[in-house]
Scaffold this motif. Structure first.
Motif, PDB file in Angstrom:
ATOM      1  N   LEU A 227     -20.591 -30.680  38.068  1.00  0.00           N
ATOM      2  CA  LEU A 227     -19.657 -29.652  37.585  1.00  0.00           C
ATOM      3  C   LEU A 227     -19.541 -28.502  38.575  1.00  0.00           C
ATOM      4  O   LEU A 227     -18.459 -27.950  38.779  1.00  0.00           O
ATOM      5  CB  LEU A 227     -20.120 -29.129  36.224  1.00  0.00           C
ATOM      6  N   HIS A 243     -15.748 -35.876  34.973  1.00  0.00           N
ATOM      7  CA  HIS A 243     -15.709 -35.341  33.608  1.00  0.00           C
ATOM      8  C   HIS A 243     -16.157 -36.398  32.598  1.00  0.00           C
ATOM      9  O   HIS A 243     -16.860 -36.088  31.632  1.00  0.00           O
ATOM     10  CB  HIS A 243     -14.291 -34.862  33.272  1.00  0.00           C
ATOM     11  N   ARG A 244     -15.772 -37.646  32.832  1.00  0.00           N
ATOM     12  CA  ARG A 244     -16.155 -38.717  31.908  1.00  0.00           C
ATOM     13  C   ARG A 244     -17.669 -38.939  31.932  1.00  0.00           C
ATOM     14  O   ARG A 244     -18.303 -39.134  30.896  1.00  0.00           O
ATOM     15  CB  ARG A 244     -15.416 -40.009  32.279  1.00  0.00           C
ATOM     16  N   VAL A 246     -19.993 -36.728  32.914  1.00  0.00           N
ATOM     17  CA  VAL A 246     -20.664 -35.521  32.418  1.00  0.00           C
ATOM     18  C   VAL A 246     -20.687 -35.514  30.892  1.00  0.00           C
ATOM     19  O   VAL A 246     -21.674 -35.086  30.267  1.00  0.00           O
ATOM     20  CB  VAL A 246     -19.962 -34.258  32.960  1.00  0.00           C
ATOM     21  N   ALA A 247     -19.626 -36.017  30.267  1.00  0.00           N
ATOM     22  CA  ALA A 247     -19.541 -36.004  28.808  1.00  0.00           C
ATOM     23  C   ALA A 247     -20.728 -36.729  28.170  1.00  0.00           C
ATOM     24  O   ALA A 247     -21.251 -36.314  27.140  1.00  0.00           O
ATOM     25  CB  ALA A 247     -18.230 -36.637  28.350  1.00  0.00           C
ATOM     26  N   GLU A 258     -18.392 -29.653  23.801  1.00  0.00           N
ATOM     27  CA  GLU A 258     -18.205 -29.601  25.250  1.00  0.00           C
ATOM     28  C   GLU A 258     -17.954 -30.990  25.826  1.00  0.00           C
ATOM     29  O   GLU A 258     -17.162 -31.157  26.747  1.00  0.00           O
ATOM     30  CB  GLU A 258     -19.434 -28.974  25.912  1.00  0.00           C
ATOM     31  N   ALA A 259     -18.648 -31.994  25.268  1.00  0.00           N
ATOM     32  CA  ALA A 259     -18.444 -33.374  25.723  1.00  0.00           C
ATOM     33  C   ALA A 259     -17.009 -33.804  25.466  1.00  0.00           C
ATOM     34  O   ALA A 259     -16.343 -34.379  26.336  1.00  0.00           O
ATOM     35  CB  ALA A 259     -19.415 -34.314  25.009  1.00  0.00           C
ATOM     36  N   SER A 262     -14.639 -32.191  27.913  1.00  0.00           N
ATOM     37  CA  SER A 262     -14.663 -32.853  29.222  1.00  0.00           C
ATOM     38  C   SER A 262     -13.821 -34.119  29.211  1.00  0.00           C
ATOM     39  O   SER A 262     -13.109 -34.424  30.161  1.00  0.00           O
ATOM     40  CB  SER A 262     -16.110 -33.209  29.616  1.00  0.00           C
ATOM     41  N   LYS A 265     -10.111 -33.343  29.349  1.00  0.00           N
ATOM     42  CA  LYS A 265      -9.709 -33.029  30.721  1.00  0.00           C
ATOM     43  C   LYS A 265      -9.553 -34.301  31.548  1.00  0.00           C
ATOM     44  O   LYS A 265      -8.590 -34.457  32.303  1.00  0.00           O
ATOM     45  CB  LYS A 265     -10.749 -32.106  31.377  1.00  0.00           C
ATOM     46  N   ALA A 266     -10.526 -35.201  31.415  1.00  0.00           N
ATOM     47  CA  ALA A 266     -10.473 -36.455  32.166  1.00  0.00           C
ATOM     48  C   ALA A 266      -9.251 -37.273  31.774  1.00  0.00           C
ATOM     49  O   ALA A 266      -8.535 -37.799  32.628  1.00  0.00           O
ATOM     50  CB  ALA A 266     -11.751 -37.263  31.927  1.00  0.00           C
ATOM     51  N   CYS A 282     -11.950 -43.398  29.326  1.00  0.00           N
ATOM     52  CA  CYS A 282     -11.995 -42.117  28.609  1.00  0.00           C
ATOM     53  C   CYS A 282     -11.935 -42.347  27.098  1.00  0.00           C
ATOM     54  O   CYS A 282     -12.665 -41.713  26.336  1.00  0.00           O
ATOM     55  CB  CYS A 282     -10.828 -41.227  29.038  1.00  0.00           C
TER      56      CYS A 282
END
Length: 447
Positions: A227, A243-244, A246-247, A258-259, A262, A265-266, A282
């Motif tokens: 990030l 982003h995927r 990190v989730a 937050e997951a 993310s 966004k992805a 996703c």
């Protein structure tokens, strides 16, 4: 002075082209050079300057690149254009068509000695192999790409190294995958080679293996680094993949909102790029988030969408992995028969060498379904098969939990000693937070 052939090779080329055009050495030389200079050049006894080559190329009616390297600049441009078309084809999920294009480009680039085109085509073929589940072919292509780039700086070789690691990870070789990623990160960071794209690619790819090994703290750290690096990276596809990944880590820490953010966004990034397979991934991860948060109806919708998108593009290995997640949701919704049918249907696409962790997940769930139906013999068989797959893969977190389930089953059926053995095995596989079997974490980037 750019890349060019040896003087004797250029000399023979000039002589051939001059003869084909019916020119004398004097006609070729005038008005800037002498016939003697052309004779010396054609004999390979002088290394022509760029200025001399431009003069000769103009007189012979060819471009500078063709005279200096034997390769037409137009041909090189055409190959690179077709390369971007193959990359776009793969990005939209048409892996088999992309593989045909990459193979054709590789066959044309090899005799021309175009190292970067060859390496990119090999990387593309490796990604196609991952997409279709042909992990042996994928690994071979990544290894060839790495060899092709042997003389290049480490950041240029990172995509090939990362590809090798991912192919080992998907084959169930978690520890070796993490070793490849961590050793490359360590070399980059200790050597001051802080290339944001390379670092982000490696950290994002390490999250999955860390999670499956039970090293949640190290996965969380990799996600934080990814990030932090994201604002320095211009590639939206890479950002979306990050982003995927990190989730998944955010979810393990209980940060569900937050997951989900993310993943939104992805999904938006992939939608913009029309990258169908990654967009499907996703939906897959969003379904996983919803399932962990208890929203089973939405989880089923997301996972079915992912499965439909991946199946349409023949991404067999990823399709099978999503099916295991979907079966878990169906079982939790009280549709165990439907879940079992789905699991039995995909086990043929998974094996110890190909999707071992998800194959273990399928057997684990089939064991639970069998237990619910009071078929203890079938349940034990599935648990033991799952245990064997997880031990081979080194997925410590799942392995400890499975040993507990097997121990409970054996204890309920009166086999106390066997149950104790299962419990002891599980205790032996418990992983301390933030650790792997590989020692200290790699050096950190200067963030």
């Amino acid at each position: 002075m750019g890349e060019r052939d040896e003087p004797e090779v250029i000399g023979r080329r000039v002589q051939r082209l001059r003869s084909e055009r019916g020119l004398t050495q004097r006609q070729l030389a005038e008005p800037t050079y002498t016939p003697a200079y052309i004779s010396t050049l054609e004999a390979g006894r002088v290394r022509p300057s760029d200025e001399a080559l431009r003069h000769l190329a103009d007189r012979l009616g060819v471009d500078f690149s063709e005279l200096a390297t034997g390769r037409s600049a137009r041909l090189v441009t055409d190959l690179r254009l077709r390369l971007t078309e193959a990359q776009r084809t793969l990005a939209t999920g048409e892996a088999e068509e992309a593989a045909r294009r990459y193979s054709a480009l590789l066959a044309e680039a090899e005799p021309q000695g175009l190292t970067e085109v060859r390496a990119t085509a090999l990387l593309g073929l490796g990604e196609c192999g991952i997409e279709t589940g042909d992990l042996v072919s994928a690994r071979e292509h990544f290894e060839r790409a790495e060899a092709c780039l042997a003389g290049h700086p480490l950041p240029a070789r990172v995509p090939a190294l990362r590809g090798r690691a991912v192919s080992h990870y998907l084959a169930g070789e978690l520890r070796y995958a993490v070793y490849l990623l961590e050793s490359t990160l360590d070399e980059l960071n200790r050597g001051g080679l802080h290339d944001p794209d390379a670092l982000l690619l490696l950290y994002a790819s390490a999250i999955g293996p860390y999670m499956d090994m039970g090293a949640h703290a190290r996965a969380a750290q990799a996600a934080e680094f990814a990030l932090a690096l994201a604002p320095q990276v211009a590639d939206p596809a890479l950002l979306a993949r990050m982003h995927r990944s990190v989730a998944r880590t955010l979810l393990a820490e209980g940060r569900v909102a937050e997951a989900d953010a993310s993943l939104v966004k992805a999904a938006e990034l992939y939608r913009q790029l029309q990258i169908r397979t990654e967009l499907a991934n996703c939906h897959w991860m969003r379904g996983y988030v919803c399932a962990q948060n208890g929203d089973l109806e939405r989880a089923e919708d997301e996972l079915r969408e992912a499965l439909a998108m991946l199946s349409a593009k023949r991404a067999a290995l990823y399709s099978s992995q999503v099916a295991v997640e979907l079966a878990d949701v169906l079982h939790r919704r009280g549709r165990s028969g439907e879940a079992a049918d789905l699991l039995n249907g995909v086990l043929g696409d998974l094996s110890p060498e190909r999707g071992a962790v998800h194959a273990a997940g399928a057997h684990r769930l089939l064991g639970i379904i069998a237990e619910d139906a009071r078929d203890t013999e079938a349940a034990e068989e599935h648990y033991v098969r799952a245990l064997s797959l997880l031990e081979r893969a080194g997925a410590a977190g799942d392995l400890a939990d499975l040993c507990r389930m097997l121990g409970d089953l054996l204890r309920r059926t009166g086999r106390v000693e066997a149950a104790l053995d299962a419990y002891r095995t599980g205790l032996g596989h418990r992983t301390a937070p933030g650790t792997t079997t590989l020692g200290p974490a790699p050096a950190q980037p200067p963030l």
